[in-house]
Design a protein around this motif. Structure first.
Motif, PDB file in Angstrom:
ATOM      1  N   LYS A   7      45.958  82.855   1.150  1.00  0.00           N
ATOM      2  CA  LYS A   7      44.745  82.272   2.084  1.00  0.00           C
ATOM      3  C   LYS A   7      43.731  82.263   1.703  1.00  0.00           C
ATOM      4  O   LYS A   7      43.049  83.477   1.266  1.00  0.00           O
ATOM      5  CB  LYS A   7      45.196  82.831   3.406  1.00  0.00           C
ATOM      6  N   GLY A 211      39.093  82.049  13.483  1.00  0.00           N
ATOM      7  CA  GLY A 211      39.686  82.921  12.326  1.00  0.00           C
ATOM      8  C   GLY A 211      40.974  82.414  12.193  1.00  0.00           C
ATOM      9  O   GLY A 211      41.738  83.516  11.341  1.00  0.00           O
ATOM     10  N   ASP A 214      44.019  83.121   8.927  1.00  0.00           N
ATOM     11  CA  ASP A 214      44.580  84.297   8.709  1.00  0.00           C
ATOM     12  C   ASP A 214      45.990  84.536   9.436  1.00  0.00           C
ATOM     13  O   ASP A 214      47.138  85.001   8.794  1.00  0.00           O
ATOM     14  CB  ASP A 214      43.926  85.586   8.956  1.00  0.00           C
ATOM     15  N   LYS A 269      35.530  91.122  11.212  1.00  0.00           N
ATOM     16  CA  LYS A 269      35.761  89.670  11.030  1.00  0.00           C
ATOM     17  C   LYS A 269      36.709  89.311   9.790  1.00  0.00           C
ATOM     18  O   LYS A 269      37.511  88.209   9.833  1.00  0.00           O
ATOM     19  CB  LYS A 269      34.518  88.814  10.783  1.00  0.00           C
TER      20      LYS A 269
HETATM   21 MG    MG Z   1      38.104  84.515   8.474  1.00  0.00          MG
END
Ligand code: MG
Ligand code: ADP
Ligand code: ASP
Length: 472
Positions: A7, A211, A214, A269
């Motif tokens: 990723k 986010g 992930d 993060k």
């Molecule tokens: Mg991220």
């Protein structure tokens, strides 16, 4: 056959140079006999800008929204032109990018007319970031000799219909990965799909929360029983604290799933909080690696971390929190009272991070959000309520904190100059957290880091990097 999910976050695909680096990392893996499945984020800052487009047009600022969209169009066109030099491929790609932006502009114009932004429309708008990046990156890979096949994540990642924070449906994702991704991999192709986005059973676009790429990587890794999941980002791995706040943060070489999950949940993060779960279930190692420094070993997240001589592994901070104090002189702790309080949070779909109770009061912390006034209004039917924003939760993660006597004294001695509003220790063996003013958060992290990472365990932390930096 060793299948690895790779990723690449926004900073790893932010411009043509970053995409070139990403392509050479993937090509290197292919050359060494690995079969990658690539998950990409939108280019850096694109998601924020798309969200801004959406909110501007919903406020009636059609011109402002279209201006942002036009800048995004140029950025994608320029990136595509810089990466894809074969005239025919370049023309097809740029034409496709233009069609996507034409569609996006249509949605923005419509929104400016109806002046109402629903979570569903927001997801649709924001999904363009990942849809554009995966197609562009796949074309760049192909030009560099990688047999890339772009895949629409919405055909694989089935979710429920909770727009903006949709829950993936594992069993179906596994089946679809077997149908859509596995044959590509078996034929020697490298699937390239966008992270973060999915679709519900009616095919309507959803997203997994900020986010969330992930999370996609971990879902696909779990569904395909990958040998490992690699999260490529812009730092050397999971660090002892956010290196932007604490420049002398050290790389953590190895960390347990449980510790990484606590860190992610409490604001580190570098990983999405839900990332770890699908990997833990199938015992798949997760690696956090730096696309700007691919030779570095990064951080390995494993089911069991080796013993660490230092008390803590890392310090995370979650900002933009609010604290709600509920004070009831009438026996707060009577049977059923807390249940009533939590029912109100449940009704407003607001998770609580930390709770602290006394005989007459209970304090709770939540992400600051626009439902707070409604929550407070409901709570005030039960008791007196006060709420305050601009708070931060500092979370120290380490092995067996509960078992080490005197640890709390050392932590609070290190930040004796800072006012602590709420403390939680003991709920988890591996985390100690406390609430402070947001303005004090960076200073608190630096003080704690200085106190606890003076003499770190060289088996667990990359102390060589610190030595090299200080001899510079
Ligand atoms: Mg991220
Ligand atoms: P990506 O675009 O690759 O998903 P993110 O910006 O989401 O990258 O996450 C990487 C950033 O996370 C780093 O640049 C760093 O500033 C921040 N970060 C916060 N806490 C940590 C930590 N403990 N270790 C490493 N990075 C951290
Ligand atoms: N592009 C999305 C975001 O910025 C998802 C991700 O990058 O993981 O939140």
């Amino acid at each position: 056959m060793s299948l690895v999910v790779m990723k690449f976050g926004g900073t790893s695909v932010e411009d043509p140079a970053a995409i070139e680096r990403t392509a050479s990392i993937v090509a290197g893996r292919v050359a060494s006999g690995i079969k990658p499945v690539v998950v990409v984020s939108a280019m850096a800052r694109v998601t924020d800008q798309l969200l801004r487009c959406a909110s501007s047009s919903a406020k009636g600022d059609r011109t402002g929204a279209l201006a942002i969209s036009s800048r995004l169009r140029s950025r994608h066109r320029d990136t595509a032109a810089a990466l894809v030099k074969q005239p025919k491929e370049a023309a097809v790609l740029i034409n496709w990018i233009d069609r996507k932006f034409d569609q996006l502009d249509e949605v923005l114009r419509g929104l400016a007319a109806i002046l109402e932004l629903t979570p569903r429309i927001s997801d649709r708008i924001v999904s363009y970031g990942e849809r554009l990046s995966r197609r562009m990156i796949a074309a760049a890979f192909a030009e560099r000799g990688i047999l890339a096949a772009h895949v629409d994540a919405r055909e694989v990642v089935l979710t429920d219909s909770q727009f903006q924070k949709a829950i993936p449906i594992d069993g179906v994702i596994e089946k679809r990965a077997a149908e859509k991704l596995r044959p590509l991999v078996n034929d020697g192709n490298v699937p390239v799909m966008g992270g973060f986005i999915g679709a519900n059973e009616d095919g309507i676009t959803t997203t997994l929360g900020r986010g969330g790429s992930d999370f996609t990587a971990a879902l696909i890794g779990g569904a395909m029983h990958a040998q490992s999941i690699e999260i490529w980002t812009d730092v050397d791995g999971i660090m002892t604290s956010d290196p932007r706040v604490c420049p002398d943060a050290l790389r953590v070489k190895v960390i347990s799933f449980e510790e990484a999950a606590e860190l992610a949940y409490f604001g580190a993060k570098v990983l999405h909080p839900a990332t770890i779960l699908p990997a833990v279930k199938k015992n798949i190692p997760v690696l956090v690696l730096n696309s700007r420094n691919p030779a570095n070993d990064g951080t390995r997240i494993t089911s069991l971390a080796p013993h660490c001589k230092s008390p803590f592994k890392s310090i995370a901070v979650k900002k933009k929190l609010s604290i709600i104090d509920v004070v009831a002189s009438r026996m707060l702790m009577t049977h059923g009272y807390l249940k009533e309080i939590f029912t109100i949070f449940d009704k407003h779909q607001t998770p609580v991070d930390m709770v602290s109770t006394s005989e007459v009061s209970v304090s709770l912390t939540v992400d600051s959000n626009d439902r707070l006034p409604l929550i407070a209004a409901d709570l005030s039917k039960l008791a007196d309520v006060k709420y305050e924003g601009r708070k931060a939760l500092v979370c120290m993660v380490g092995e067996d904190i509960r078992g080490q006597s005197g640890m709390a004294a050392q932590v609070f001695a290190a930040i004796r100059h800072i006012n602590v509003r709420m403390i939680s220790q003991g709920a988890s063996e591996i985390n100690m957290s406390f609430m402070i003013e947001e303005d004090d958060a960076d200073e608190a992290v630096r003080s704690l880091h200085a106190a606890f990472f003076q003499d770190p365990d060289p088996e667990i932390f990359d102390v060589e990097a610190r030595k090299a930096a200080s001899s510079f």
